[in-house]
Design a protein around this motif. Structure first.
Motif, short mmCIF file in Angstrom:
data_model
loop_
_atom_site.label_atom_id
_atom_site.label_comp_id
_atom_site.label_asym_id
_atom_site.label_seq_id
_atom_site.Cartn_x
_atom_site.Cartn_y
_atom_site.Cartn_z
N LEU A 183 -27.01 9.19 -9.69
CA LEU A 183 -27.58 10.51 -10.01
C LEU A 183 -28.43 11.00 -8.85
O LEU A 183 -28.42 12.18 -8.51
CB LEU A 183 -28.45 10.45 -11.27
CG LEU A 183 -27.79 10.00 -12.56
CD1 LEU A 183 -28.77 10.12 -13.72
CD2 LEU A 183 -26.55 10.82 -12.86
N GLU A 232 -33.05 17.50 -14.03
CA GLU A 232 -32.37 16.20 -14.04
C GLU A 232 -32.39 15.62 -12.62
O GLU A 232 -32.48 16.38 -11.64
CB GLU A 232 -30.91 16.40 -14.45
CG GLU A 232 -30.72 16.83 -15.89
CD GLU A 232 -31.23 15.79 -16.87
OE1 GLU A 232 -30.98 14.59 -16.62
OE2 GLU A 232 -31.88 16.16 -17.86
N PRO A 233 -32.27 14.32 -12.52
CA PRO A 233 -32.27 13.69 -11.19
C PRO A 233 -31.20 14.28 -10.26
O PRO A 233 -31.46 14.52 -9.09
CB PRO A 233 -31.95 12.22 -11.47
CG PRO A 233 -32.30 12.01 -12.89
CD PRO A 233 -32.19 13.32 -13.59
N SER A 234 -30.00 14.54 -10.81
CA SER A 234 -28.94 15.03 -9.92
C SER A 234 -29.25 16.45 -9.46
O SER A 234 -28.92 16.82 -8.33
CB SER A 234 -27.58 14.96 -10.60
OG SER A 234 -27.61 15.59 -11.84
N TYR A 289 -40.07 7.34 -7.94
CA TYR A 289 -39.17 7.53 -9.09
C TYR A 289 -39.50 8.80 -9.86
O TYR A 289 -38.62 9.53 -10.30
CB TYR A 289 -39.25 6.34 -10.05
CG TYR A 289 -38.62 5.07 -9.51
CD1 TYR A 289 -37.49 5.12 -8.67
CD2 TYR A 289 -39.12 3.82 -9.85
CE1 TYR A 289 -36.92 3.96 -8.18
CE2 TYR A 289 -38.55 2.65 -9.37
CZ TYR A 289 -37.45 2.72 -8.53
OH TYR A 289 -36.88 1.59 -8.06
N VAL A 293 -33.77 16.67 -2.66
CA VAL A 293 -34.64 15.50 -2.74
C VAL A 293 -33.79 14.24 -2.54
O VAL A 293 -32.80 14.04 -3.26
CB VAL A 293 -35.37 15.42 -4.10
CG1 VAL A 293 -36.21 14.15 -4.18
CG2 VAL A 293 -36.23 16.66 -4.31
N ARG A 301 -36.49 9.96 -12.34
CA ARG A 301 -35.88 8.85 -13.06
C ARG A 301 -36.27 8.86 -14.54
O ARG A 301 -37.42 9.10 -14.89
CB ARG A 301 -36.29 7.52 -12.42
CG ARG A 301 -35.60 6.38 -13.08
CD ARG A 301 -35.75 5.09 -12.35
NE ARG A 301 -34.93 4.14 -13.07
CZ ARG A 301 -34.43 3.03 -12.58
NH1 ARG A 301 -34.67 2.71 -11.33
NH2 ARG A 301 -33.70 2.25 -13.32
N ASP A 302 -35.26 8.56 -15.34
CA ASP A 302 -35.41 8.48 -16.78
C ASP A 302 -36.44 7.43 -17.16
O ASP A 302 -36.52 6.40 -16.52
CB ASP A 302 -34.06 8.05 -17.34
CG ASP A 302 -33.76 8.74 -18.63
OD1 ASP A 302 -34.52 9.65 -19.00
OD2 ASP A 302 -32.77 8.38 -19.28
N PHE A 356 -28.87 5.57 -12.11
CA PHE A 356 -29.89 6.38 -11.43
C PHE A 356 -29.57 6.52 -9.94
O PHE A 356 -29.73 7.59 -9.36
CB PHE A 356 -31.28 5.75 -11.62
CG PHE A 356 -32.36 6.48 -10.86
CD1 PHE A 356 -32.61 7.83 -11.10
CD2 PHE A 356 -33.12 5.83 -9.89
CE1 PHE A 356 -33.60 8.51 -10.40
CE2 PHE A 356 -34.11 6.50 -9.18
CZ PHE A 356 -34.35 7.84 -9.43
N GLY A 386 -26.75 12.93 -6.42
CA GLY A 386 -26.25 14.24 -6.80
C GLY A 386 -25.08 14.22 -7.77
O GLY A 386 -24.59 15.26 -8.19
N ALA A 392 -38.24 11.70 -8.03
CA ALA A 392 -36.78 11.80 -8.09
C ALA A 392 -36.28 12.05 -9.51
O ALA A 392 -35.11 12.31 -9.72
CB ALA A 392 -36.15 10.53 -7.53
N ALA A 443 -31.62 16.15 -6.68
CA ALA A 443 -30.90 15.69 -5.48
C ALA A 443 -30.20 16.87 -4.81
O ALA A 443 -30.24 17.03 -3.60
CB ALA A 443 -29.89 14.61 -5.87
N CYS A 444 -29.57 17.70 -5.66
CA CYS A 444 -28.84 18.83 -5.10
C CYS A 444 -29.77 19.88 -4.49
O CYS A 444 -29.37 20.66 -3.65
CB CYS A 444 -27.96 19.47 -6.17
SG CYS A 444 -26.68 18.33 -6.74
#
Ligand code: ADP
Ligand code: MG
Lengths: 506, 252
Positions: free
Chosen positions: A460, B74-76, B48, B83, B53-54, A457, A463, B51, B79-80
């Motif tokens: 991830l 998805e988290p990534s 979480y 966040v 999180r699973d 996590f 990014g 962001a 992020a992109c």
């Protein structure tokens, strides 16, 4: 927990079918009929124009082999092999005696292209030494280093088709050629050393190899010579149902040094393909041999169908005082791996090293490790093994460290780390330790860990995709070993690790 | 104007346990929000869930970033989109040099956003610039991610990552925990440098002292999975004096 659960899901559907290197080069091959008999062995020997003693050597091995049983102690499981249903010799049809890579069948070169193998010798043949170093991912210190030069003896199926850098090596007095050629050109050297490290009677597969080996590399580095370049061989198995029986012999004479790189890939096949190579290394007084392998043969499909059986015997003999042999391996391919590159530490003060990364995914089975046999005084050895299991694979480290009665002050350090990805794979560590000399100091460390959800996590959230995250974490896990590889291979090995774990997560 | 972050009636649970109970929050660009509350209020859970999180299941409500729902991302991907979560306990990644990790993250984000990836020298330069601005020792970049870092070093490294990745929404979870006063100052200074009219912050903390250094525009009190009170920065001081007891009772 949930991320792991998901990973497991994805591993279950692992797509090893997408094996990137699964293609067949269409080159007419000249092969012996199926099966094994004295006649086939005579055929192979005749094809190679071998001296009489070599044929006798092969036949003796064959007769011995017929009395032997396949070993069954390894933690691997496969249907019985019908040794009469295999081809024991095939060669790509070619113009005789190639002088440069230009003369190599373009289809073979195209195959290498697809493999993405850094056949940098194209540049190198033109005399270019590139210095735009790629970063191995460690840190910036790794980049900006000029690339080492690599001499390549490409083995295609059973016959070496191209040898480069011969002249420069010859100037240094280094002999680097196919072993079939060495048998004709340097028969005395070959005869003096062949089978002295791995005797023809050694084990089932080594004995089979002794009977039928088709080709491989021969290296002799004369006294006091530091081999001017890395030596490299790429093995490919291309013909359906062709047993591949490579034989490699490397001799480092007193005070010499050589680094040898071996990389292997094979195209996809439904039938299991047998590979039973033998590699013998001899290091005399003050000599050093560094032997590195990157192996990514076809591992079989998602159901465990197909794939290479890799039953290899690799052994180095530190025959002289202060000699050193180190094995570094990155094993990502093959359906079954049975492989224990070992060192016999005979010479006083000699040193053996084994650095290994073994990755198993899908239904691969790996039983690999090393033997460090301390015979001489004050000998030392070091074993660093990193096993990574994903999918439903089984990954076993099997190692023996032994000290003979006379091996006073023998020292060994062993570290075996296992990393599990998902819940359906297995990691096993089977260390054997025998110290017959009370002054021996053997240390053993072992850890087993899992890629944690928290780590994943964290990546991830920055990014990275799951796949990138796993590759990064795994590369960190194997870093100590990657650092042992020559720069040339470290970059390739790193890519290979990512490729072989593709499909182990989303 | 579309808010940067809009959390609407958010209900979320983990392993069947309900943690967030109808939480509402609006953060506009340029604002710094503090979320304070007793242990177990669900502050980390909120970070979480934001962001992605699973394992956290959103059972009701929505989370919008610049008007776009993030719940399916998805988290990534989040992020992109900008966040960033500064973790209360940053994870160790043995064997992976911090520099390698930062370059990988930087380029993964650029790739996802369709921007050209930075070459190794450019990426290295950029990381070094950012580290330099934060007074971070270059040695730290060579060490494996968070491995053997002191509490202060970990939080500084998180701040550096935040500065490098230039997020739109920064979530800071208990950034002050485990820090002595000097480290707290350094980290706060790093965060303050990133304050800009284009960026929003959600600063989660149990204690008021962090907010002396990172002065918030708005302070929320969270209890039992929702915001129970909202005020200006003086609310933090009030809480410091009175404690959380009244809110725990209110929630119970
Ligand atoms: N994985 C989990 N499974 C069950 N309960 C959890 C889990 N994680 C957190 N909780 C519970 O959720 C509540 C809120 O936790 P958390 O978000 O960490 O609060 P805070 O950060 O405000 O202290 C706590 O009661 C905690 O025990
Ligand atoms: Mg918390």
């Amino acid at each position: 927990m949930a991320a792991v659960q998901e990973t497991v899901e994805q591993v279950r559907q692992i797509d090893v079918d997408q094996y990137k290197y699964g293609f067949v080069t269409n080159i007419e091959s000249e092969k012996a009929p199926k099966g094994l008999s004295e006649d086939i062995i005579r055929f192979i020997s005749a094809k190679k124009n071998e001296p009489e003693w070599m044929l006798d050597w092969r036949l003796e091995a064959y007769r011995r082999w017929k009395t032997m049983q396949e070993p069954s102690w390894a933690r691997v499981d496969y249907p019985p092999i019908d040794f009469q249903d295999l081809y024991y010799y095939s060669e790509p049809k070619k113009k005789p005696a190639l002088k440069s890579l230009d003369e190599v069948d373009p289809e073979i070169l195209a195959t290498y292209e697809k493999l993405g193998i850094p056949l940098k010798e194209q540049k190198m043949l033109a005399g270019v030494v590139s210095d735009e170093g790629e970063d191995a991912g460690g840190d910036e210190a790794a980049s900006g280093q000029p690339r080492a030069r690599v001499a390549v003896d490409a083995v295609f199926d059973s016959v070496s088709v191209a040898t480069t850098f011969k002249e420069e090596l010859a100037k240094a007095g280094v002999i680097f050629c196919p072993i079939s050629e060495a048998l004709r050109e340097h028969p005395d050297l070959v005869r003096k050393y062949l089978g002295t490290v791995v005797p023809t009677t050694d084990n089932f597969y080594a004995t089979l190899n002794s009977a039928v080996f088709s080709d491989g590399s021969f290296v002799y580095v004369p006294e006091g010579v530091r081999c001017p370049m890395e030596l490299s061989t790429y093995f490919r198995i291309n013909e359906a149902q062709t047993g591949q029986f490579e034989r490699t012999l490397i001799i480092a004479d007193k005070g010499s040094y050589v680094s040898y790189l071996e990389g292997c890939t094979a195209p996809m096949r439904d039938e299991n393909q047998l590979h039973a190579a033998v590699v013998e290394l001899v290091a005399l007084d003050d000599a050093e041999i560094k032997y590195s392998t990157v192996q990514n043969w076809y591992p079989g499909d998602a159901d465990g169908k197909g794939g290479i059986y890799n039953f290899v015997t690799k052994r180095g003999d530190c025959r002289g005082r202060n000699s050193k042999i180190s094995w570094t391996q990155v094993e990502t391919g093959s359906a079954i791996t049975w492989k224990y590159p070992s060192c016999v530490l005979r010479g006083e003060n000699s040193r053996g090293e084994f650095y290994s990364i073994a990755i198993s995914n899908g239904r691969q089975q790996v039983d690999s490790g090393t033997k460090m046999i301390h015979l001489g005084k004050n000998t030392s050895s070091r074993i660093i093994s990193k096993g990574i299991s994903a999918g439903r694979s089984q990954n076993t480290y099997r190692g023996l460290v032994s000290a003979h009665r006379k091996a006073s002050a023998a020292r060994n350090f062993t570290c075996c780390d296992s990393l599990l990805i998902g819940n359906e794979c297995g990691a096993h560590t089977v260390p054997y330790i025998e110290a017959k000399n009370a002054s021996a100091t053997f240390e053993h460390e072992a850890t087993t860990s899992k890629i944690s959800d928290d780590q994943l996590f964290y990546c991830l959230q920055r990014g990275l995709s799951e796949e990138e995250a796993v590759a990064l974490i795994v590369n960190g896990f194997v870093r100590d070993v990657l650092q042992q590889l020559p720069m040339e291979f470290a970059v390739e090995a790193q890519k290979l690790i990512s490729i072989s774990l593709e499909g182990s997560v989303g | 104007m579309t808010p940067l972050l809009e959390v609407k009636n958010l209900h979320a649970e983990i392993d069947g346990k309900k943690i967030l109970n109808g939480l509402d929050l609006v953060v506009n660009k340029g604002e710094v929000h503090a979320i304070m509350g007793p242990n177990g209020a669900g502050k980390s859970t909120l970070s979480y869930v934001l962001a992605g999180r699973d394992g956290y299941e959103v059972t009701e409500g929505d989370v919008l970033l610049n008007g776009e729902s993030m719940l399916e991302m998805e988290p990534s991907e989040r992020a992109c989109k900008g966040v960033f979560l500064a973790f209360q306990y940053p994870m160790e990644i043995p064997g992976v040099a911090t520099m390698t990790f930062l370059r990988a993250a930087l380029n993964a984000q650029r790739k996802t956003r369709g921007e050209p990836e930075l070459s190794s020298p450019d990426a290295i330069r950029k990381v070094k610039d950012v580290a330099g601005q934060l007074g971070i020792n270059m040695d730290m970049l060579k060490r494996p991610v968070n491995v053997g870092f002191s509490g202060g070093e970990k939080k500084r490294a998180e701040t550096m990552q935040m500065a490098l990745l230039e997020p739109k929404l920064c979530l800071l979870d208990e950034t002050d925990s485990g820090l002595d006063i000097d480290a707290l100052k350094v980290v706060s200074e790093g965060v303050n440098r990133l304050r800009s009219p284009e960026r929003g912050f959600v600063v989660i903390t149990h204690y008021q002292r962090l907010l002396d250094h990172i002065v918030p525009d708005i302070v929320h009190v969270m209890s039992a999975g929702k915001i129970v009170r909202t005020g200006g920065k003086e609310l933090a001081h009030e809480l410091e004096a009175s404690g959380y007891a009244q809110y725990q009772q209110e929630a119970a």
